[in-house]
Design a protein around this motif. Structure first.
Motif, PDB file in Angstrom:
ATOM      1  N   GLY A 166       0.834  -1.187   0.000  1.00  0.00           N
ATOM      2  CA  GLY A 166       0.000   0.000   0.000  1.00  0.00           C
ATOM      3  C   GLY A 166       0.872   1.240   0.000  1.00  0.00           C
ATOM      4  O   GLY A 166       2.063   1.193   0.328  1.00  0.00           O
ATOM      5  N   ALA A 167       0.292   2.371  -0.376  1.00  0.00           N
ATOM      6  CA  ALA A 167       1.046   3.619  -0.438  1.00  0.00           C
ATOM      7  C   ALA A 167       0.102   4.780  -0.188  1.00  0.00           C
ATOM      8  O   ALA A 167      -1.106   4.687  -0.422  1.00  0.00           O
ATOM      9  CB  ALA A 167       1.739   3.769  -1.791  1.00  0.00           C
ATOM     10  N   ARG A 168       0.687   5.858   0.303  1.00  0.00           N
ATOM     11  CA  ARG A 168      -0.090   7.061   0.560  1.00  0.00           C
ATOM     12  C   ARG A 168       0.603   8.247  -0.089  1.00  0.00           C
ATOM     13  O   ARG A 168       1.794   8.480   0.130  1.00  0.00           O
ATOM     14  CB  ARG A 168      -0.209   7.312   2.054  1.00  0.00           C
ATOM     15  N   SER A 169      -0.150   8.967  -0.916  1.00  0.00           N
ATOM     16  CA  SER A 169       0.365  10.173  -1.557  1.00  0.00           C
ATOM     17  C   SER A 169      -0.379  11.374  -0.986  1.00  0.00           C
ATOM     18  O   SER A 169      -1.604  11.473  -1.118  1.00  0.00           O
ATOM     19  CB  SER A 169       0.177  10.101  -3.076  1.00  0.00           C
ATOM     20  N   LEU A 170       0.362  12.266  -0.342  1.00  0.00           N
ATOM     21  CA  LEU A 170      -0.200  13.471   0.247  1.00  0.00           C
ATOM     22  C   LEU A 170       0.552  14.650  -0.346  1.00  0.00           C
ATOM     23  O   LEU A 170       1.793  14.701  -0.274  1.00  0.00           O
ATOM     24  CB  LEU A 170      -0.045  13.450   1.766  1.00  0.00           C
ATOM     25  N   GLY A 171      -0.158  15.581  -0.960  1.00  0.00           N
ATOM     26  CA  GLY A 171       0.560  16.645  -1.645  1.00  0.00           C
ATOM     27  C   GLY A 171      -0.248  17.896  -1.848  1.00  0.00           C
ATOM     28  O   GLY A 171      -1.442  17.967  -1.543  1.00  0.00           O
ATOM     29  N   VAL A 172       0.435  18.904  -2.372  1.00  0.00           N
ATOM     30  CA  VAL A 172      -0.183  20.180  -2.710  1.00  0.00           C
ATOM     31  C   VAL A 172       0.294  20.585  -4.098  1.00  0.00           C
ATOM     32  O   VAL A 172       1.386  20.219  -4.533  1.00  0.00           O
ATOM     33  CB  VAL A 172       0.166  21.279  -1.684  1.00  0.00           C
TER      34      VAL A 172
END
Length: 935
Positions: free
Chosen positions: A778-784
């Motif tokens: 699994g992976a989590r991408s958090l960005g702006v």
């Protein structure tokens, strides 16, 4: 098409029956039934000065002359309040027939039409059509004094064919009062020319209208809807053009605004201001540049496009961190690989695309997509109201040649149209590269500058489309056929270590699809497309040479095949059938329900013509199939005069995979698997001011495994029918400022935050010999991401820029990547930015010319090729930071609707060493010239 009806009569036109202003029933002298007949008049018109003396309730005799003298109650005729359009008989339309049907209408005391008898027939299907329409009329009933009474009237319904078209057209939308973007259905639109002649039509269920065959020159456009309001504007019809306006109704009693010509928002603007999480890129100016589609997309916030080399090389597209098949691609809503472009989105000719819609994480149900990270829809020219043609040719460094040609023609009287396009691309891609170790004739290794010698790319294709528009039975019916082909030389694997000199691959694609669009009445509309696509792929590796980086062949001791210990001559065949059914029911102007059904069926088989053991079963000969079904249902709600727009949706995902493998003799081994999942989402937009709005969206998304992942290639990648679908929680939150008319010019800015929490991601695992796709982590991408732009008054200077930062990390605590929990996902850029400047000069050498200077810059921050917690930092393989610039000079001259442009461009001005992948450099400084002509 438009038809004028004489005053006080009903009318019909071929697309749909229409009642023009002033059209109504009439009374024939002497037509007195049941003691009398009430005179009919147009809805809302004043009563005649002399009321009908004989009007009486049905079956009741009028007062006798011998009755006692008294004041007779005043009689009032029935008034038409709801008109129903009649369908123009198809046979009569085809034969060019017109007609008038006189009906005897029996109107009850509640205003309903209880009978519609033919008093004067016209034949040819007109009688039945008029009767069917009249029985749907509603009246304000006749009255004797204040008492509603039944009555009978004569009503003439006219069927008239449209006049021969002239050279101009007008289309637009009638909007309700206030700030709402809701269209007004059934509003009457009148065009009054300077000579006093008029043309009329009514708006459809979304408030849209179109009138063709208009003479060029100034005119006044009036829109009116009973009980809603009225609007009037002045505009001008130009020859061979379609004028676009928007009219906002003003309620009766309010002072009308100053009359001005208004151009309604484009379809691209409507998409941007919708609740959807979408970025729209228009290609009007980009078409004149040498940029390909990959470069166009790479300039967009949140988007990364990485290439293994020059034109035609393999690319990896990423959107907010998710990449590959996790993002779906479409052409006018049809999957891109089923629309004739199996070689990827980056190599689609820009000149054939009007705009690009990029959906981030949350995908509309109408696309029927099982996308995890989002979707990209390439929209071609949808304007079929005029004939046009265009061509472009580009030549540049590394023996690059690109040509495109397109044309369309519309026969207005019949609605028949045809259009075609074609393209040809070629690049030798023989650009120089710096290598750390190159072997010379004596077997010594040293750094050297060499030229790529086996990296050429060629592609060609075309499509033909025929159909009809604006017919009674079809708003649009289009049949499209296509064929494309590409060949690519394979220079090396992902890292430039071993060169190949005889390996090639390619694909040929052909197919057909049929699209039908039509409003069905009562707020229901249909958009359906279905088709078939055939793909033949090939991979050839039979060379008997060992090549070095100088392109020299050493045949001594070499066995056939370069990429493997054995030669390969492989062919595979895909047969695909697909459909996309979209139905919209607009219950009220602010409420809509949409249903989407999207099945896709793919079969694949192949042939290895150079088997290691001719007596063993051919693994490519497996008969494999994938059936996928993606359904969606959404509810769209507009509130507070369009300040709040919310779309709630659910999706259903179904997939069934099957494989039949020969094992021995006539025996076969069957394997299959199935998946069934649901998803849900919501998209919201709130408009704080006319120039400032915010968006929020969420989707619990699912991506079904692709055929390549499930079946592999039976050579390097093994099949895995047990793959589970990828799932992700996707969320977006953003704010947009769009102030286009300020004293300082046009200002625009966006700021977005996004989250992608994905699980069961599909990854290719293994070594150089044995590989397969697995669900591993699994992976989590958090960005702006943010963008800003400014265009000066007069559009002389435009500045735009964007920046993206994403923190994409492994969240698996077990499995193949469990040891790297919390690490940033390797080999993916996480910080990148783009900047563009354009300087524009008008009327330099001619009255309608312009000179444009453009500058583009792109920055990518360095990133690791492998896991950041693995090994020491100084020993890690790193893709270095890069800053690349390009510049262009363009000249455009226009003569009416025709234009000719030439653009000179220099890419990678500073000759920077550019790497999208470790050890695989991109081209250095290059020059291009492109000429474009449009008629």
């Amino acid at each position: 098409m438009n038809a004028k009806a004489p005053a006080r009569r009903g009318s019909a036109r071929p697309s749909r029956a229409r009642r023009s202003a002033g059209a109504a029933a009439f009374v024939t002298a002497g037509a007195l039934l049941a003691g009398g007949a009430a005179r009919a008049q147009d809805a809302g018109a004043a009563s005649p000065a002399e009321p009908a003396r004989d009007a009486a309730p049905d079956g009741e005799a009028p007062p006798g002359a011998a009755d006692e003298p008294r004041q007779a109650p005043e009689n009032h005729p029935p008034v038409l309040t709801s008109f129903a359009e009649a369908d123009y008989p198809a046979a009569a339309h085809a034969q060019g027939r017109e007609g008038t049907v006189v009906l005897r209408l029996s109107i009850e005391a509640d205003g309903r039409v209880s009978a519609a008898d033919v008093a004067q027939a016209a034949g040819h299907g007109f009688d039945e059509a008029a009767q069917a329409a009249a029985q749907r009329f509603l009246f304000s009933p006749a009255r004797r004094g204040d008492t509603p009474v039944a009555s009978r009237i004569l009503y003439a319904y006219e069927f008239r064919l449209p006049k021969a078209p002239a050279s101009g057209a007008l289309r637009g939308r009638v909007l309700s009062p206030g700030a709402s973007s809701h269209g007004v259905a059934g509003a009457e639109v009148l065009v009054r020319h300077q000579d006093g002649s008029t043309e009329r039509t009514r708006t459809d269920g979304e408030g849209r209208f179109q009138i063709e065959g208009l003479a060029p020159g100034p005119c006044v456009v009036i829109a009116e809807a009973s009980g809603v309001g009225r609007a009037e504007v002045e505009t001008e019809i130009a020859g061979a053009h379609v004028a676009e306006i928007a009219l906002r109704l003003v309620p009766s009693g309010e002072e009308a605004p100053i009359e001005v010509t208004v151009r309604g928002p484009s379809e691209a603007e409507r998409r941007r201001q919708s609740a959807e999480a979408v970025t729209v890129v228009e290609t009007d100016r980009i078409k004149r540049e040498s940029s390909d589609m990959g470069e166009v997309l790479a300039r967009t916030q949140g988007v990364g496009v990485r290439r293994e080399g020059g034109l035609g090389s393999a690319t990896r597209f990423s959107l907010n961190g998710l990449t590959g098949d996790q993002v779906r691609f479409f052409l006018d809503g049809v999957p891109l690989d089923l629309a004739g472009y199996p070689f990827g989105v980056s190599n689609v000719p820009v000149g054939l695309v009007e705009r690009v819609e990029i959906y981030s994480g949350v995908v509309p149900v109408r696309l029927g997509a099982d996308a995890l990270g989002g979707a990209v829809d390439l929209i071609t020219d949808q304007d079929l109201c005029e004939s046009r043609a265009g061509a472009s040719y580009e030549v540049g460094s590394f023996d690059t040649h690109r040509a495109a040609l397109a044309g369309s023609h519309l026969h207005r009287p019949s609605g028949l149209f045809a259009r075609a396009s074609g393209f040809f691309d070629y690049a030798k891609n023989d650009y120089p590269v710096e290598l750390d170790e190159v072997e010379d004739e004596r077997g010594r290794f040293s750094p050297a500058r060499v030229y790529r010698f086996h990296d050429a790319y060629r592609s060609a294709g075309g499509h033909v489309e025929i159909g009809v528009v604006d017919r009674p039975w079809a708003r649009r019916l289009r049949l499209r056929a296509f064929v494309t082909d590409y060949d690519k030389e394979y220079q090396h694997r992902l890292v430039m270590r071993v060169p190949y000199g005889g390996v090639t691959y390619g694909e040929t694609s052909a197919g057909v699809n049929l699209r039908y669009e039509q409003p069905l009445g009562r707020g229901v509309s249909l958009d359906a497309v279905g088709g078939y696509a055939y793909v033949r792929g090939r991979f050839l590796d039979v060379a008997t040479c060992d090549y070095d980086w100088m392109g020299r062949c050493d045949p001594e001791g070499s066995e056939p095949g370069e990429t493997d210990a054995f030669p390969h001559d492989q062919v595979f065949w895909d047969h695909s059938a697909f459909a996309r059914l979209n139905v919209e029911w607009r219950i009220r102007p602010s409420h809509a329900v949409r249903l989407a059904v999207a099945p896709t069926y793919v079969t694949r088989t192949g042939d290895e013509r150079r088997q290691r053991d001719p007596d063993s079963p051919d693994p490519l000969a497996d008969r494999r199939s994938v059936l996928a079904l993606v359904n969606g249902l959404e509810y769209d709600l507009d509130l507070l005069e369009d300040r709040l727009d919310n779309v709630l949706f659910v999706k259903q995902y179904v997939q069934r995979v099957a494989s039949e493998s020969p094992v021995a003799g006539d025996l076969a081994r069957d394997r299959d698997g199935s998946t069934h999942r649901f998803g849900i989402g919501d998209a919201l937009r709130y408009r704080f001011t006319p120039w400032l709005y915010g968006k929020a969206s969420y989707e619990w998304a699912t991506r079904l495994p692709s055929p390549d992942e499930v079946f592999g290639d039976n050579t390097f990648v093994a099949a895995n029918l047990g793959l589970d679908p990828e799932i992700s929680h996707n969320a977006n939150l953003g704010l947009t400022l769009d102030a286009r008319e300020t004293p300082a010019g046009a200002l625009r800015a966006t700021g977005n935050g996004f989250l992608r929490a994905a699980d069961r991601l599909i990854v290719l695992l293994g070594n150089d010999r044995d590989q397969s796709y697995e669900n591993v982590h699994g992976a989590r991408s958090l960005g702006v991401e943010g963008s800003a732009g400014w265009t000066s008054p007069g559009e002389h200077l435009a500045l735009d820029g964007n920046v993206t930062y994403l923190d994409f990390r492994n969240t698996s605590s077990e499995g193949a990547f469990g040891a790297f929990e919390g690490d940033r996902i390797p080999n993916r850029p996480y910080l990148f930015a783009n900047g563009t400047a354009r300087l524009l000069f008008h009327r330099v050498l001619a009255a309608e010319d312009e000179v444009a200077l453009t500058w583009n810059s792109r920055y990518v921050h360095e990133y690791f090729r492998t896991w950041e917690s693995l090994g020491r930092r100084e020993s890690k393989q790193v893709i270095p930071s890069q800053l690349v610039h390009s510049a262009g000079l363009g000249y455009v001259v226009r003569r009416g609707s025709a234009s000719l442009s030439t653009t000179l461009e220099m890419q990678n001005l500073t000759d920077e060493r550019v790497f999208d992948f470790f050890g695989t450099p991109r081209p250095g400084r290059s020059f291009y010239v492109k000429t474009t002509a449009e008629l």
